[in-house]
Design a protein around this motif. Structure first.
Motif, PDB file in Angstrom:
ATOM      1  N   VAL A   1       4.991  12.782  -5.149  1.00  0.00           N
ATOM      2  CA  VAL A   1       3.302  12.843  -4.945  1.00  0.00           C
ATOM      3  C   VAL A   1       2.841  11.631  -4.640  1.00  0.00           C
ATOM      4  N   ASP A   2       2.344  11.411  -3.719  1.00  0.00           N
ATOM      5  CA  ASP A   2       1.545   9.956  -3.224  1.00  0.00           C
ATOM      6  C   ASP A   2       0.233  10.021  -3.381  1.00  0.00           C
TER       7      ASP A   2
ATOM      8  N   THR B   1       7.481  16.228  -0.228  1.00  0.00           N
ATOM      9  CA  THR B   1       6.094  15.171  -0.206  1.00  0.00           C
ATOM     10  C   THR B   1       4.856  15.905  -0.318  1.00  0.00           C
ATOM     11  N   ILE B   2       4.058  15.454  -1.259  1.00  0.00           N
ATOM     12  CA  ILE B   2       2.659  15.737  -1.427  1.00  0.00           C
ATOM     13  C   ILE B   2       1.786  14.598  -1.260  1.00  0.00           C
ATOM     14  N   ALA B   3       0.992  14.451  -0.208  1.00  0.00           N
ATOM     15  CA  ALA B   3       0.324  13.447   0.013  1.00  0.00           C
ATOM     16  C   ALA B   3      -1.323  13.573  -0.265  1.00  0.00           C
ATOM     17  N   LEU B   4      -1.575  13.153  -1.424  1.00  0.00           N
ATOM     18  CA  LEU B   4      -2.937  13.003  -1.899  1.00  0.00           C
ATOM     19  C   LEU B   4      -3.981  12.106  -1.296  1.00  0.00           C
ATOM     20  N   ARG B   5      -5.102  12.260  -0.942  1.00  0.00           N
ATOM     21  CA  ARG B   5      -6.150  11.424  -0.280  1.00  0.00           C
ATOM     22  C   ARG B   5      -7.369  11.601  -1.485  1.00  0.00           C
ATOM     23  N   PRO B   6      -7.296  11.281  -2.584  1.00  0.00           N
ATOM     24  CA  PRO B   6      -8.611  11.285  -3.477  1.00  0.00           C
ATOM     25  C   PRO B   6      -9.623  10.239  -3.253  1.00  0.00           C
ATOM     26  N   VAL B   7     -10.755  10.638  -3.479  1.00  0.00           N
ATOM     27  CA  VAL B   7     -11.878   9.427  -3.600  1.00  0.00           C
ATOM     28  C   VAL B   7     -11.494   8.575  -4.602  1.00  0.00           C
ATOM     29  N   HIS B   8     -10.802   9.089  -5.870  1.00  0.00           N
ATOM     30  CA  HIS B   8     -10.784   8.350  -6.977  1.00  0.00           C
ATOM     31  C   HIS B   8      -9.325   8.807  -7.581  1.00  0.00           C
ATOM     32  N   PRO B   9      -8.075   7.894  -6.926  1.00  0.00           N
ATOM     33  CA  PRO B   9      -6.964   8.299  -7.633  1.00  0.00           C
ATOM     34  C   PRO B   9      -6.524   8.236  -8.875  1.00  0.00           C
ATOM     35  N   THR B  10      -5.844   9.133  -9.642  1.00  0.00           N
ATOM     36  CA  THR B  10      -5.612   9.037 -10.869  1.00  0.00           C
ATOM     37  C   THR B  10      -4.115   9.630 -11.087  1.00  0.00           C
TER      38      THR B  10
END
Length: 369
Positions: free
Chosen positions: A60-61, A80-89
């Motif tokens: 998980v990126d 693969t799981i691609a995250l594009r969060p505004v605020h990654p945690t």
């Protein structure tokens, strides 16, 4: 000189139990800009002494700008799981991983770790009992000799063997325990692992430290600025988790939190009082100011003054190394105090600490080979 952890004597998984009796395990790796380490982490899982068809790997990126995802995709069977969060945690990444899979056990790993080849053999035995919700083992620093900061991390990664009050970021957890508690808090920027473990324990589960090698960690901390940032966030995490635990009627991390307030706060407050007294210039105020500074300094340096022998016994250190560690334990409360203050100020003004925003909008994309 760094020594590899001792190999654990064991029977192979196939002689312990038939393959079809061994549970499936989802291995959830999280990382951001981890191109230097993610491949090594994946390879360590694939090399584990456990049936390969029962291991399912999810990377998980959290929003990398390097080749992390491309590297993970090169390995057969890795999702693969691609995250594009505004605020990654970290909580966002870990939840995305375990919620994508379906195995009864989830092994969480940071992408800068190397899984011990024999870990699953001991972990499966330890987590089988009905009331055991999570199991962790010994996490050792890969290169403790490369910096003072790595050496400190290696001393502090692990707790005592047996039932424990919390777990860290590298742990194997039952899916039932995660589903019962809802998983990780996705807003916390630090302390999300012990916070979840406390909810798991309150739900009736136990957390176990096996005392056997689980993984090696590559902290790669070589600069004082990195150390200050990490200890600041540690203080923030102490305050955030302590607030939740206090509301739940728990004393977890109460000692650690009070130590930061009393030692770091006492020293800082003594300086604040002493400065205007010294500015007066008269003998009596100046003597009072010096007494305040002396008292605050003695409070701050309590570990360095009184606990060297204790550190020698507990950490099995030579006196020289115990003195160095005592200096760390004395001074670390100052950046931790800054983190505590940041948490409480953020609560007052509704401005919690957040990780740097990603450049693109929030989205989750799941890609399979």
């Amino acid at each position: 000189m760094h020594k590899e952890p001792p190999a654990m004597t064991h029977l192979s998984s196939k002689t312990q139990a038939p393959d079809n009796a061994l549970p499936h395990i989802d291995c959830v790796l999280i990382g951001i800009n981890s191109e230097k380490t993610v491949g090594r982490c994946i390879e360590s899982i694939q090399a584990a002494d456990y049936p390969r068809d029962r291991l399912h790997i999810y990377y998980v990126d959290g929003g990398s700008s390097d080749a992390s995802i491309l590297i993970a995709k090169q390995y057969e069977g890795v999702i693969t799981i691609a995250l594009r969060p505004v605020h990654p945690t970290p909580g966002l990444g870990r939840n995305a991983g375990w919620q994508t899979g379906s195995s009864p056990l989830i092994q969480f790993l940071d992408s800068d770790t190397i899984l011990d080849r024999n870990w699953f053999s001991s972990a499966i035995k330890a987590i089988r009992p009905e009331k055991i919700g999570a199991v962790q083992g010994i996490l050792s620093e890969l290169y403790p000799e490369r910096s003072f900061y790595n050496w400190i991390g290696n001393l502090e990664w692990n707790g005592l063997k047996g039932e424990c009050e919390s777990f860290g970021g590298n742990v194997i957890v039952k899916r039932d325990a995660l589903e019962m508690t809802g998983g990780y808090d996705e807003e916390m920027v630090g302390g999300e692992d012990p916070e979840l473990s406390r909810r798991i324990i309150r739900a009736g589960w136990k957390v176990i430290q096996t005392g056997v090698p689980m993984a090696q960690h590559d902290l790669a901390m070589t600069r004082f600025k990195q150390y200050l940032r990490r200890t600041f966030r540690t203080g923030y995490a102490f305050a955030a988790v302590r607030e939740r635990e206090r509301s739940a009627g728990s004393r977890f991390w109460q000692y650690e939190y009070r130590k930061i307030i009393i030692k770091g706060g006492g020293f800082s407050f003594s300086l604040l009082l002493a400065i205007p007294l010294m500015a007066v210039g008269a003998p009596a105020p100046s003597i009072t100011a010096l007494a305040l500074v002396a008292l605050g300094t003695a409070l701050l340096l309590n570990p360095r003054i009184f606990k060297v022998g204790q550190f020698m016994r507990e950490q099995q250190l030579e006196r020289k190394d115990a003195r160095i560690y005592a200096w760390h334990c004395s001074l670390v409360v100052l950046p931790q105090l800054a983190g505590v203050l940041r948490y409480h100020i953020g609560r007052i003004f509704n401005q919690p600490l957040r990780n740097r925003p990603a450049r693109i909008a929030s989205e989750i994309s799941v890609q399979t080979p």
